[in-house]
Design an enzyme around this catalytic site. Structure first.
Site, PDB file in Angstrom:
ATOM      1  N   HIS A 251      43.256  22.108  27.709  1.00 28.14           N
ATOM      2  CA  HIS A 251      44.338  23.223  27.391  1.00 28.14           C
ATOM      3  C   HIS A 251      44.995  23.128  26.101  1.00 28.14           C
ATOM      4  O   HIS A 251      44.816  22.096  25.192  1.00 28.14           O
ATOM      5  CB  HIS A 251      45.475  22.821  28.383  1.00 28.14           C
ATOM      6  CG  HIS A 251      46.015  21.556  28.237  1.00 28.14           C
ATOM      7  ND1 HIS A 251      47.001  21.129  27.237  1.00 28.14           N
ATOM      8  CD2 HIS A 251      45.752  20.276  28.888  1.00 28.14           C
ATOM      9  CE1 HIS A 251      47.221  19.904  27.476  1.00 28.14           C
ATOM     10  NE2 HIS A 251      46.566  19.296  28.423  1.00 28.14           N
TER      11      HIS A 251
ATOM     12  N   SER B 115      42.780  16.732  28.566  1.00 27.70           N
ATOM     13  CA  SER B 115      43.498  16.849  27.386  1.00 27.70           C
ATOM     14  C   SER B 115      43.102  16.294  26.240  1.00 27.70           C
ATOM     15  O   SER B 115      41.827  16.480  25.845  1.00 27.70           O
ATOM     16  CB  SER B 115      45.097  16.509  27.842  1.00 27.70           C
ATOM     17  OG  SER B 115      46.011  16.838  26.862  1.00 27.70           O
TER      18      SER B 115
END
Length: 246
Positions: A147, A124
């Site tokens: 993501h 992340s």
């Protein structure tokens, strides 16, 4: 008859022994070992582990890295002439986007050589932190999850919310592409891929694939990272001492 004379307390002839014992006990409690590496190093080792904590305090059972702890350390590193390089060990699940970007910007703008090593995971918002250094290394078994930005809690369903998320997403993408060899098209392809993550969209990139995509510079470990950092420190010394030749 009661003896009112106070008993004399035994005096330790060697107070340094007591200090040594206390130090050993403290080391056992804190690190689980009796010996710690001795000697002053010109390399500052920084660890970013667990979840990057930002503006909200996370529950006490969470392993966190607080960005208000990291930023002053980086300022001190920049000001300390004895420290010639920074080695960042990264094993994080991600966390607060703005806090992660703040740490990444601080690392990227240091004047001293920096090397990041991704161990376990750099997921992340850990991705921008991983690529922010002068040189990045990933362990062969380490992973990086790429993501889109997600929001927790109450979300106001208006177009402005989407625009805010889109701008924040662009900030992250711009930082990653400007500090690595990956293209904007490739990072967006990995970010918005469906089917790989069970309950989300995105991609989990493992070791060599991160290097293949241009996200990370090399696959390796701690010895490779220290070697690379020492080489960059040596180059920095030569540039500083050489000066400008007319």
């Amino acid at each position: 008859m009661v003896n009112t004379k106070q008993q004399e307390q035994p005096v330790n002839p060697n107070p340094s022994e007591e200090l040594k014992k206390a130090s050993v006990l403290d080391t056992i409690q804190q690190l689980g070992q009796t010996m710690t590496p001795a000697g002053e190093s010109n390399i500052f080792c920084m660890t970013i582990i667990g979840q990057v904590e930002g503006h909200l305090v996370l529950p006490p059972q969470n392993k966190t890295t607080k960005y208000e702890h990291i930023i002053p350390q980086l300022v001190a590193v920049e000001q300390n002439p004895k420290i010639e390089g920074v080695f960042i060990v990264l094993n994080t699940v991600g966390g607060d986007v703005e806090a992660g970007l703040a740490i990444a910007e601080m690392i990227a703008t240091l004047s001293k050589p920096t090397v990041t090593l991704v161990l376990g995971g750099g997921h992340s918002i850990g991705v921008p932190i991983a690529v922010s250094s002068s040189f990045s290394i990933i362990a062969a078994t380490a992973t990086m999850t790429i993501h889109p930005i997600r929001l927790n809690g109450l979300v106001i369903g208006v177009p402005q919310t989407f625009e805010y998320l889109d701008k924040m997403q662009e900030r992250v993408i711009r930082f990653i592409t400007s500090h690595s060899q990956i293209t904007e098209e490739k990072i967006k392809e990995l970010m918005f891929k469906t089917g790989e993550l069970t309950r989300d969209i995105g991609t989990t990139v493992i070791g060599a694939d991160a290097v293949k995509y241009g996200l990370i510079n090399a696959v390796g470990g701690i010895a490779d990272g220290i070697r690379e950092l020492n080489q960059r420190i040596e180059q920095n010394r030569k540039q500083s001492s050489g000066g400008i030749v007319q």
